[in-house]
Design a protein around this motif. Structure first.
Motif, PDB file in Angstrom:
ATOM      1  N   ILE A 118       0.859  -1.188   0.000  1.00 28.35           N
ATOM      2  CA  ILE A 118       0.000   0.000   0.000  1.00 28.35           C
ATOM      3  C   ILE A 118       0.891   1.232   0.000  1.00 28.35           C
ATOM      4  O   ILE A 118       1.817   1.337   0.818  1.00 28.35           O
ATOM      5  N   LEU A 119       0.611   2.162  -0.915  1.00 25.25           N
ATOM      6  CA  LEU A 119       1.268   3.466  -0.941  1.00 25.25           C
ATOM      7  C   LEU A 119       0.246   4.463  -0.428  1.00 25.25           C
ATOM      8  O   LEU A 119      -0.813   4.641  -1.040  1.00 25.25           O
ATOM      9  N   LEU A 120       0.527   5.119   0.688  1.00 31.48           N
ATOM     10  CA  LEU A 120      -0.472   5.876   1.433  1.00 31.48           C
ATOM     11  C   LEU A 120      -0.034   7.311   1.690  1.00 31.48           C
ATOM     12  O   LEU A 120       1.011   7.540   2.298  1.00 31.48           O
ATOM     13  N   ASP A 121      -0.859   8.258   1.240  1.00 31.66           N
ATOM     14  CA  ASP A 121      -0.617   9.670   1.539  1.00 31.66           C
ATOM     15  C   ASP A 121      -1.144   9.972   2.934  1.00 31.66           C
ATOM     16  O   ASP A 121      -2.034   9.282   3.441  1.00 31.66           O
ATOM     17  N   VAL A 122      -0.615  11.001   3.579  1.00 39.21           N
ATOM     18  CA  VAL A 122      -1.080  11.391   4.907  1.00 39.21           C
ATOM     19  C   VAL A 122      -2.285  12.323   4.801  1.00 39.21           C
ATOM     20  O   VAL A 122      -3.284  12.147   5.476  1.00 39.21           O
ATOM     21  N   ASN A 123      -2.185  13.322   3.939  1.00 40.57           N
ATOM     22  CA  ASN A 123      -3.249  14.320   3.824  1.00 40.57           C
ATOM     23  C   ASN A 123      -4.307  13.854   2.824  1.00 40.57           C
ATOM     24  O   ASN A 123      -4.138  14.006   1.616  1.00 40.57           O
ATOM     25  N   LEU A 124      -5.371  13.295   3.350  1.00 39.26           N
ATOM     26  CA  LEU A 124      -6.504  12.860   2.537  1.00 39.26           C
ATOM     27  C   LEU A 124      -7.693  13.736   2.899  1.00 39.26           C
ATOM     28  O   LEU A 124      -7.742  14.308   3.983  1.00 39.26           O
ATOM     29  N   GLY A 125      -8.659  13.831   2.014  1.00 39.89           N
ATOM     30  CA  GLY A 125      -9.793  14.710   2.255  1.00 39.89           C
ATOM     31  C   GLY A 125     -10.656  14.319   3.441  1.00 39.89           C
ATOM     32  O   GLY A 125     -11.111  15.175   4.204  1.00 39.89           O
ATOM     33  N   ASP A 126     -10.881  13.030   3.635  1.00 41.83           N
ATOM     34  CA  ASP A 126     -11.844  12.596   4.650  1.00 41.83           C
ATOM     35  C   ASP A 126     -11.205  12.205   5.983  1.00 41.83           C
ATOM     36  O   ASP A 126     -11.842  12.264   7.020  1.00 41.83           O
ATOM     37  N   MET A 127      -9.956  11.781   5.967  1.00 45.39           N
ATOM     38  CA  MET A 127      -9.242  11.416   7.199  1.00 45.39           C
ATOM     39  C   MET A 127      -7.758  11.399   6.887  1.00 45.39           C
ATOM     40  O   MET A 127      -7.367  11.333   5.732  1.00 45.39           O
ATOM     41  N   GLU A 128      -6.949  11.456   7.908  1.00 43.13           N
ATOM     42  CA  GLU A 128      -5.517  11.368   7.687  1.00 43.13           C
ATOM     43  C   GLU A 128      -5.113   9.934   7.347  1.00 43.13           C
ATOM     44  O   GLU A 128      -5.732   8.971   7.821  1.00 43.13           O
ATOM     45  N   GLY A 129      -4.063   9.824   6.567  1.00 37.64           N
ATOM     46  CA  GLY A 129      -3.526   8.508   6.263  1.00 37.64           C
ATOM     47  C   GLY A 129      -3.087   7.762   7.509  1.00 37.64           C
ATOM     48  O   GLY A 129      -3.143   6.533   7.565  1.00 37.64           O
ATOM     49  N   PHE A 130      -2.669   8.514   8.539  1.00 37.30           N
ATOM     50  CA  PHE A 130      -2.312   7.876   9.805  1.00 37.30           C
ATOM     51  C   PHE A 130      -3.495   7.096  10.369  1.00 37.30           C
ATOM     52  O   PHE A 130      -3.331   6.006  10.914  1.00 37.30           O
ATOM     53  N   GLU A 131      -4.699   7.652  10.256  1.00 37.26           N
ATOM     54  CA  GLU A 131      -5.908   6.982  10.746  1.00 37.26           C
ATOM     55  C   GLU A 131      -6.189   5.727   9.917  1.00 37.26           C
ATOM     56  O   GLU A 131      -6.575   4.686  10.457  1.00 37.26           O
ATOM     57  N   VAL A 132      -6.003   5.812   8.603  1.00 44.86           N
ATOM     58  CA  VAL A 132      -6.178   4.636   7.742  1.00 44.86           C
ATOM     59  C   VAL A 132      -5.212   3.540   8.181  1.00 44.86           C
ATOM     60  O   VAL A 132      -5.600   2.385   8.355  1.00 44.86           O
ATOM     61  N   LEU A 133      -3.968   3.904   8.390  1.00 44.44           N
ATOM     62  CA  LEU A 133      -2.957   2.944   8.810  1.00 44.44           C
ATOM     63  C   LEU A 133      -3.314   2.324  10.159  1.00 44.44           C
ATOM     64  O   LEU A 133      -3.227   1.105  10.334  1.00 44.44           O
ATOM     65  N   ARG A 134      -3.719   3.142  11.101  1.00 41.83           N
ATOM     66  CA  ARG A 134      -4.104   2.645  12.426  1.00 41.83           C
ATOM     67  C   ARG A 134      -5.241   1.633  12.304  1.00 41.83           C
ATOM     68  O   ARG A 134      -5.187   0.545  12.897  1.00 41.83           O
ATOM     69  N   ARG A 135      -6.253   1.963  11.507  1.00 42.36           N
ATOM     70  CA  ARG A 135      -7.401   1.062  11.359  1.00 42.36           C
ATOM     71  C   ARG A 135      -7.033  -0.244  10.681  1.00 42.36           C
ATOM     72  O   ARG A 135      -7.502  -1.314  11.090  1.00 42.36           O
ATOM     73  N   LEU A 136      -6.209  -0.187   9.651  1.00 43.81           N
ATOM     74  CA  LEU A 136      -5.887  -1.452   8.979  1.00 43.81           C
ATOM     75  C   LEU A 136      -5.014  -2.329   9.854  1.00 43.81           C
ATOM     76  O   LEU A 136      -5.168  -3.553   9.858  1.00 43.81           O
ATOM     77  N   ARG A 137      -4.143  -1.744  10.648  1.00 46.59           N
ATOM     78  CA  ARG A 137      -3.344  -2.552  11.570  1.00 46.59           C
ATOM     79  C   ARG A 137      -4.223  -3.133  12.672  1.00 46.59           C
ATOM     80  O   ARG A 137      -4.022  -4.273  13.087  1.00 46.59           O
ATOM     81  N   GLU A 138      -5.222  -2.366  13.143  1.00 51.12           N
ATOM     82  CA  GLU A 138      -6.171  -2.899  14.144  1.00 51.12           C
ATOM     83  C   GLU A 138      -6.943  -4.088  13.597  1.00 51.12           C
ATOM     84  O   GLU A 138      -7.300  -4.995  14.347  1.00 51.12           O
ATOM     85  N   ARG A 139      -7.214  -4.098  12.300  1.00 53.52           N
ATOM     86  CA  ARG A 139      -7.931  -5.204  11.658  1.00 53.52           C
ATOM     87  C   ARG A 139      -7.034  -6.406  11.421  1.00 53.52           C
ATOM     88  O   ARG A 139      -7.486  -7.426  10.917  1.00 53.52           O
ATOM     89  N   GLY A 140      -5.756  -6.271  11.738  1.00 51.86           N
ATOM     90  CA  GLY A 140      -4.823  -7.376  11.541  1.00 51.86           C
ATOM     91  C   GLY A 140      -4.253  -7.446  10.137  1.00 51.86           C
ATOM     92  O   GLY A 140      -3.626  -8.439   9.774  1.00 51.86           O
ATOM     93  N   ILE A 141      -4.449  -6.410   9.345  1.00 55.84           N
ATOM     94  CA  ILE A 141      -3.896  -6.378   7.989  1.00 55.84           C
ATOM     95  C   ILE A 141      -2.422  -6.033   8.102  1.00 55.84           C
ATOM     96  O   ILE A 141      -2.059  -4.968   8.587  1.00 55.84           O
ATOM     97  N   LYS A 142      -1.578  -6.952   7.649  1.00 57.94           N
ATOM     98  CA  LYS A 142      -0.133  -6.785   7.786  1.00 57.94           C
ATOM     99  C   LYS A 142       0.544  -6.394   6.484  1.00 57.94           C
ATOM    100  O   LYS A 142       1.770  -6.426   6.381  1.00 57.94           O
ATOM    101  N   THR A 143      -0.230  -6.007   5.493  1.00 59.96           N
ATOM    102  CA  THR A 143       0.304  -5.596   4.199  1.00 59.96           C
ATOM    103  C   THR A 143       1.334  -4.483   4.396  1.00 59.96           C
ATOM    104  O   THR A 143       1.085  -3.538   5.137  1.00 59.96           O
ATOM    105  N   PRO A 144       2.496  -4.592   3.749  1.00 57.69           N
ATOM    106  CA  PRO A 144       3.490  -3.528   3.859  1.00 57.69           C
ATOM    107  C   PRO A 144       2.918  -2.184   3.387  1.00 57.69           C
ATOM    108  O   PRO A 144       2.167  -2.129   2.412  1.00 57.69           O
ATOM    109  N   VAL A 145       3.291  -1.115   4.092  1.00 60.38           N
ATOM    110  CA  VAL A 145       2.805   0.232   3.786  1.00 60.38           C
ATOM    111  C   VAL A 145       3.989   1.185   3.677  1.00 60.38           C
ATOM    112  O   VAL A 145       4.845   1.223   4.557  1.00 60.38           O
TER     113      VAL A 145
END
Length: 130
Positions: free
Chosen positions: A50-77
Motif C-alpha cells: 500500500i502506498l499511502l498519503d497522509v493528507n486525505l480529504g476525509d481522514m488522515e492517512g495515519f488513521e487509515v494505517l491505524r485502522r488497517l493494523r487494528e484489523r490485523g492487515i499486515k500488508t506492507p505500507v
C-alpha cells in the motif's frame, strides 16, 4: 501474476504518476482518493503493498494505517507525504508503516523501494511458514 499495489492519494496527478511508476515495474495498481475508499478496497481484496498519503480529504492517512493494523492487515505500507517533519515520519513508523517517503520523490527510487520491501516481505513470509 503481477504484484498488486493499492495507491491512496487524493491528488489525481500523484495517483497517475504512482500508477505509471508501478506499471514500469511490472505491477498492477488500484488508486483510490480517500481513506474510506482505501478501507473499503481492503475489505474486498488483498494487495501486496500500500502506498499511502497522509493528507486525505476525509481522514488522515495515519488513521487509515491505524485502522488497517487494528484489523490485523499486515500488508506492507509506504507512506508518501508532503509532510517532512521528523515527528510525522516517526509517528507513521510507530503506527506500523514500513517506510516514509517525502514528496517530491524520485520515481525510480520509489520503484526500487517498493520492490525491495516486497522482496523482504516475501522472504519473511516464506521463512515464517517453514
Amino acid at each position: 501474476m503481477a504484484d498488486q499495489v493499492l495507491i491512496v492519494d487524493d491528488d489525481p496527478a500523484i495517483c497517475k504518476l504512482l500508477e505509471k511508476v508501478m506499471r514500469s515495474n511490472d505491477m498492477d495498481s488500484q488508486a483510490v482518493g480517500s481513506g474510506e475508499q482505501a478501507l473499503q478496497a481492503l475489505e474486498t481484496r488483498t494487495f501486496d503493498i500500500i502506498l499511502l498519503d497522509v493528507n486525505l480529504g476525509d481522514m488522515e492517512g495515519f488513521e487509515v494505517l491505524r485502522r488497517l493494523r487494528e484489523r490485523g492487515i499486515k500488508t506492507p505500507v509506504i507512506i508518501i507525504s508532503g509532510r517532512n517533519e521528523d515527528y510525522d515520519s516517526l509517528y507513521g513508523l510507530s503506527l506500523g508503516a514500513d517506510d516514509y517517503v517525502t514528496k517530491p520523490f524520485r520515481p525510480v527510487v520509489l520503484g526500487a523501494k517498493v520492490k525491495a520491501l516486497l522482496r523482504r516481505s516475501r522472504e519473511f513470509s516464506s521463512a515464517a511458514s517453514q
